[in-house]
Scaffold this active site. Structure first.
Site, short mmCIF file in Angstrom:
data_model
loop_
_atom_site.label_atom_id
_atom_site.label_comp_id
_atom_site.label_asym_id
_atom_site.label_seq_id
_atom_site.Cartn_x
_atom_site.Cartn_y
_atom_site.Cartn_z
N PHE A 53 8.14 -1.59 -4.34
CA PHE A 53 9.56 -1.83 -4.10
C PHE A 53 9.87 -3.14 -3.40
O PHE A 53 11.02 -3.51 -3.24
CB PHE A 53 10.15 -0.66 -3.29
CG PHE A 53 11.54 -0.28 -3.71
CD1 PHE A 53 12.64 -0.61 -2.94
CD2 PHE A 53 11.74 0.42 -4.88
CE1 PHE A 53 13.92 -0.25 -3.32
CE2 PHE A 53 13.01 0.78 -5.27
CZ PHE A 53 14.10 0.44 -4.49
N ASP A 54 8.84 -3.88 -2.97
CA ASP A 54 9.07 -5.16 -2.30
C ASP A 54 7.93 -6.13 -2.61
O ASP A 54 7.45 -6.84 -1.74
CB ASP A 54 9.21 -4.95 -0.79
CG ASP A 54 9.74 -6.18 -0.06
OD1 ASP A 54 10.42 -7.01 -0.71
OD2 ASP A 54 9.48 -6.31 1.14
N LEU A 55 7.48 -6.11 -3.87
CA LEU A 55 6.38 -6.98 -4.26
C LEU A 55 6.86 -8.42 -4.31
O LEU A 55 7.86 -8.73 -4.96
CB LEU A 55 5.83 -6.56 -5.62
CG LEU A 55 4.60 -7.33 -6.08
CD1 LEU A 55 3.43 -7.07 -5.14
CD2 LEU A 55 4.24 -6.95 -7.50
N ASN A 68 3.89 -10.63 0.39
CA ASN A 68 3.25 -9.33 0.60
C ASN A 68 1.92 -9.19 -0.13
O ASN A 68 1.38 -8.09 -0.24
CB ASN A 68 4.20 -8.20 0.20
CG ASN A 68 5.39 -8.13 1.12
OD1 ASN A 68 5.34 -8.61 2.26
ND2 ASN A 68 6.47 -7.56 0.66
#
Length: 138
Positions: free
Chosen positions: A44-46, A50
């Site tokens: 959900f936050d690639l 990260n």
């Protein structure tokens, strides 16, 4: 990881990262995401911030997926309380409200943006303000 985030490593080491090393980094990230998706987890936050890298290993670079703070269980979580994440890496369906179910498809879109970063060494949509990025993505 020794070299921090992929974003930092690309910025600092762009000339020393040949295509083969970039391909290995991309494959490691893909395998990491495949593992999460196999476990029904959507990151959900690639984004390159990260993904964490070690470029000092003499055999090959190593890339690991990190920061699972926004991760969700697939097909059991509805998107609520607005969208989270960074705009340049966010899938269009998160921005236009066409779906409320979390799916690995949002990670696939984000991975495409990460691949673009890996290949070019540049920040996605550099120099554009959020309104322009939103218009381009939608």
């Amino acid at each position: 990881m020794v070299n921090g985030s992929l974003r930092t490593a690309l910025w600092k080491n762009s000339k020393s990262l040949g295509r083969h090393k970039r391909l290995i980094i991309a494959m490691d990230a893909a395998f990491g995401m495949e593992y999460l998706h196999h476990k029904n987890i959507v990151h959900f936050d690639l984004k390159s911030d990260n993904l964490h890298v070690n470029l000092t290993d003499p055999r090959r670079p190593i890339c690991k997926v990190g920061d699972l703070g926004l991760s969700k269980v697939k097909c059991q979580t509805l998107i609520s309380c607005g969208v989270s994440g960074m705009l340049p890496w966010m899938a269009p369906e998160l921005l236009n409200g066409t779906t409320s179910l979390v799916s690995e498809k949002v990670d696939v879109y984000s991975f495409g943006i990460v691949l673009w970063e890996i290949l070019t060494g540049e920040e996605p949509y550099a120099g554009l303000h959020y309104g322009a990025i939103l218009g381009v993505v939608l």
